[in-house]
Design a protein around this motif. Sequence first.
Motif, PDB file in Angstrom:
ATOM      1  N   PHE A  42       0.863  -1.185   0.000  1.00 34.80           N
ATOM      2  CA  PHE A  42       0.000   0.000   0.000  1.00 34.80           C
ATOM      3  C   PHE A  42       0.897   1.232   0.000  1.00 34.80           C
ATOM      4  CE2 PHE A  42      -2.585  -3.260   2.180  1.00 34.80           C
ATOM      5  CZ  PHE A  42      -3.698  -3.252   1.364  1.00 34.80           C
ATOM      6  N   ASP A  43       1.564   1.486  -1.108  1.00 36.03           N
ATOM      7  CA  ASP A  43       2.598   2.513  -1.160  1.00 36.03           C
ATOM      8  C   ASP A  43       2.107   3.933  -0.919  1.00 36.03           C
ATOM      9  OD1 ASP A  43       1.266   2.599  -3.565  1.00 36.03           O
ATOM     10  OD2 ASP A  43       3.051   2.593  -4.808  1.00 36.03           O
ATOM     11  N   ASN A  44       0.839   4.191  -1.065  1.00 41.05           N
ATOM     12  CA  ASN A  44       0.308   5.540  -0.839  1.00 41.05           C
ATOM     13  C   ASN A  44      -0.396   5.684   0.504  1.00 41.05           C
ATOM     14  OD1 ASN A  44       1.208   6.580  -3.294  1.00 41.05           O
ATOM     15  ND2 ASN A  44      -0.598   5.829  -4.364  1.00 41.05           N
ATOM     16  N   SER A  45      -0.211   4.733   1.389  1.00 43.50           N
ATOM     17  CA  SER A  45      -0.900   4.786   2.671  1.00 43.50           C
ATOM     18  C   SER A  45       0.051   5.229   3.778  1.00 43.50           C
ATOM     19  CB  SER A  45      -1.497   3.424   3.004  1.00 43.50           C
ATOM     20  OG  SER A  45      -0.465   2.476   3.099  1.00 43.50           O
ATOM     21  N   ASP A  46      -0.536   5.639   4.871  1.00 45.11           N
ATOM     22  CA  ASP A  46       0.215   6.126   6.016  1.00 45.11           C
ATOM     23  C   ASP A  46       0.641   4.950   6.903  1.00 45.11           C
ATOM     24  OD1 ASP A  46       1.072   8.189   7.947  1.00 45.11           O
ATOM     25  OD2 ASP A  46      -0.623   7.450   9.128  1.00 45.11           O
ATOM     26  N   ARG A  47       1.911   4.890   7.274  1.00 42.48           N
ATOM     27  CA  ARG A  47       2.450   3.800   8.101  1.00 42.48           C
ATOM     28  C   ARG A  47       1.699   3.698   9.429  1.00 42.48           C
ATOM     29  NH1 ARG A  47       7.179   0.840   8.186  1.00 42.48           N
ATOM     30  NH2 ARG A  47       7.900   0.173  10.229  1.00 42.48           N
ATOM     31  N   THR A  48       1.378   4.832  10.025  1.00 45.05           N
ATOM     32  CA  THR A  48       0.672   4.834  11.315  1.00 45.05           C
ATOM     33  C   THR A  48      -0.707   4.213  11.174  1.00 45.05           C
ATOM     34  OG1 THR A  48       1.888   6.807  11.983  1.00 45.05           O
ATOM     35  CG2 THR A  48      -0.106   6.280  13.222  1.00 45.05           C
ATOM     36  N   THR A  49      -1.399   4.526  10.113  1.00 47.14           N
ATOM     37  CA  THR A  49      -2.724   3.939   9.874  1.00 47.14           C
ATOM     38  C   THR A  49      -2.623   2.431   9.713  1.00 47.14           C
ATOM     39  OG1 THR A  49      -3.502   5.966   8.823  1.00 47.14           O
ATOM     40  CG2 THR A  49      -4.739   3.948   8.345  1.00 47.14           C
ATOM     41  N   LEU A  50      -1.623   1.978   8.976  1.00 48.28           N
ATOM     42  CA  LEU A  50      -1.431   0.539   8.796  1.00 48.28           C
ATOM     43  C   LEU A  50      -1.111  -0.131  10.133  1.00 48.28           C
ATOM     44  CD1 LEU A  50       0.611   0.516   5.476  1.00 48.28           C
ATOM     45  CD2 LEU A  50      -1.782  -0.164   5.798  1.00 48.28           C
ATOM     46  N   TYR A  51      -0.237   0.481  10.927  1.00 45.36           N
ATOM     47  CA  TYR A  51       0.109  -0.083  12.218  1.00 45.36           C
ATOM     48  C   TYR A  51      -1.115  -0.162  13.128  1.00 45.36           C
ATOM     49  CZ  TYR A  51       1.983  -0.722  16.844  1.00 45.36           C
ATOM     50  OH  TYR A  51       2.198  -1.194  18.115  1.00 45.36           O
ATOM     51  N   ARG A  52      -1.892   0.899  13.162  1.00 47.50           N
ATOM     52  CA  ARG A  52      -3.107   0.901  14.006  1.00 47.50           C
ATOM     53  C   ARG A  52      -4.108  -0.138  13.530  1.00 47.50           C
ATOM     54  NH1 ARG A  52      -3.708   7.411  14.614  1.00 47.50           N
ATOM     55  NH2 ARG A  52      -2.097   7.667  16.212  1.00 47.50           N
ATOM     56  N   THR A  53      -4.202  -0.328  12.220  1.00 46.48           N
ATOM     57  CA  THR A  53      -5.093  -1.360  11.676  1.00 46.48           C
ATOM     58  C   THR A  53      -4.637  -2.732  12.135  1.00 46.48           C
ATOM     59  OG1 THR A  53      -5.654  -0.010   9.755  1.00 46.48           O
ATOM     60  CG2 THR A  53      -5.967  -2.393   9.542  1.00 46.48           C
ATOM     61  N   LEU A  54      -3.346  -3.019  12.038  1.00 48.49           N
ATOM     62  CA  LEU A  54      -2.818  -4.315  12.487  1.00 48.49           C
ATOM     63  C   LEU A  54      -3.022  -4.500  13.990  1.00 48.49           C
ATOM     64  CD1 LEU A  54       0.452  -4.393  10.392  1.00 48.49           C
ATOM     65  CD2 LEU A  54      -1.563  -5.847  10.071  1.00 48.49           C
ATOM     66  N   LYS A  55      -2.786  -3.448  14.747  1.00 52.14           N
ATOM     67  CA  LYS A  55      -2.974  -3.513  16.199  1.00 52.14           C
ATOM     68  C   LYS A  55      -4.436  -3.830  16.528  1.00 52.14           C
ATOM     69  CE  LYS A  55      -2.267  -0.955  20.442  1.00 52.14           C
ATOM     70  NZ  LYS A  55      -1.985   0.320  21.081  1.00 52.14           N
ATOM     71  N   THR A  56      -5.353  -3.197  15.825  1.00 55.05           N
ATOM     72  CA  THR A  56      -6.779  -3.472  16.014  1.00 55.05           C
ATOM     73  C   THR A  56      -7.097  -4.918  15.675  1.00 55.05           C
ATOM     74  OG1 THR A  56      -7.383  -1.176  15.580  1.00 55.05           O
ATOM     75  CG2 THR A  56      -9.114  -2.838  15.261  1.00 55.05           C
ATOM     76  N   PHE A  57      -6.544  -5.426  14.587  1.00 55.55           N
ATOM     77  CA  PHE A  57      -6.773  -6.813  14.193  1.00 55.55           C
ATOM     78  C   PHE A  57      -6.238  -7.783  15.238  1.00 55.55           C
ATOM     79  CE2 PHE A  57      -7.029  -6.195   9.268  1.00 55.55           C
ATOM     80  CZ  PHE A  57      -8.164  -5.420   9.436  1.00 55.55           C
ATOM     81  N   VAL A  58      -5.081  -7.498  15.796  1.00 59.07           N
ATOM     82  CA  VAL A  58      -4.502  -8.370  16.830  1.00 59.07           C
ATOM     83  C   VAL A  58      -5.362  -8.332  18.090  1.00 59.07           C
ATOM     84  CG1 VAL A  58      -2.521  -8.672  18.376  1.00 59.07           C
ATOM     85  CG2 VAL A  58      -2.150  -8.256  15.933  1.00 59.07           C
ATOM     86  N   GLU A  59      -5.758  -7.147  18.520  1.00 61.14           N
ATOM     87  CA  GLU A  59      -6.575  -7.005  19.727  1.00 61.14           C
ATOM     88  C   GLU A  59      -7.952  -7.650  19.562  1.00 61.14           C
ATOM     89  OE1 GLU A  59      -6.524  -2.778  20.264  1.00 61.14           O
ATOM     90  OE2 GLU A  59      -4.565  -2.820  21.287  1.00 61.14           O
ATOM     91  N   SER A  60      -8.436  -7.742  18.325  1.00 58.99           N
ATOM     92  CA  SER A  60      -9.761  -8.301  18.049  1.00 58.99           C
ATOM     93  C   SER A  60      -9.715  -9.757  17.609  1.00 58.99           C
ATOM     94  CB  SER A  60     -10.450  -7.461  16.971  1.00 58.99           C
ATOM     95  OG  SER A  60     -10.542  -6.124  17.379  1.00 58.99           O
ATOM     96  N   ASN A  61      -8.541 -10.387  17.686  1.00 61.30           N
ATOM     97  CA  ASN A  61      -8.352 -11.795  17.303  1.00 61.30           C
ATOM     98  C   ASN A  61      -8.659 -12.075  15.838  1.00 61.30           C
ATOM     99  OD1 ASN A  61      -7.557 -12.437  19.931  1.00 61.30           O
ATOM    100  ND2 ASN A  61      -9.669 -12.785  20.557  1.00 61.30           N
ATOM    101  N   ILE A  62      -8.415 -11.094  14.998  1.00 61.82           N
ATOM    102  CA  ILE A  62      -8.544 -11.291  13.556  1.00 61.82           C
ATOM    103  C   ILE A  62      -7.200 -11.766  12.992  1.00 61.82           C
ATOM    104  CG2 ILE A  62      -8.935 -10.121  11.345  1.00 61.82           C
ATOM    105  CD1 ILE A  62     -10.876  -8.247  12.898  1.00 61.82           C
ATOM    106  N   ALA A  63      -6.122 -11.206  13.523  1.00 59.72           N
ATOM    107  CA  ALA A  63      -4.766 -11.580  13.128  1.00 59.72           C
ATOM    108  C   ALA A  63      -3.936 -11.784  14.389  1.00 59.72           C
ATOM    109  CB  ALA A  63      -4.142 -10.491  12.255  1.00 59.72           C
ATOM    110  N   HIS A  64      -2.792 -12.424  14.231  1.00 64.11           N
ATOM    111  CA  HIS A  64      -1.909 -12.563  15.378  1.00 64.11           C
ATOM    112  C   HIS A  64      -0.495 -12.119  15.016  1.00 64.11           C
ATOM    113  CE1 HIS A  64      -1.685 -16.574  13.439  1.00 64.11           C
ATOM    114  NE2 HIS A  64      -0.434 -16.595  13.843  1.00 64.11           N
TER     115      HIS A  64
END
Length: 104
Positions: A42-64
């Motif tokens: 996602f070359d045009n996306s913000d790193r912080t947004t991606l990190y927060r998305t991953l963090k949300t996925f981990v906290e919600s048991n969508i990803a680990h």
Amino acid sequence: MENLEQILENNYVKPTAMRLLVLQFLIGKKVAVSLSNIEAYFDNSDRTTLYRTLKTFVESNIAHQIDDGTGITKYAMCEANCLCEMENDLHLHFHCNNCNETVC
């Protein structure tokens, strides 16, 4: 298979455009990926947004999160009904030194 919005909603995560895109990306991967891998895709996306998305996925048991010994945190989709609890969800991760990929 559930649609992307349903996966997020079932885990009490509001489906935003970026969350849907990252979820689709993770579902399509057979190996664990780092934040840098996702950022490159996602070359045009913000790193912080991606990190927060991953963090949300981990906290919600969508990803680990995976510590594969390389010093770089990797992310992979959780299996159905995964609770991501160390006591109940112990499984091995294999890191190949030749191709530098990590798989569950």
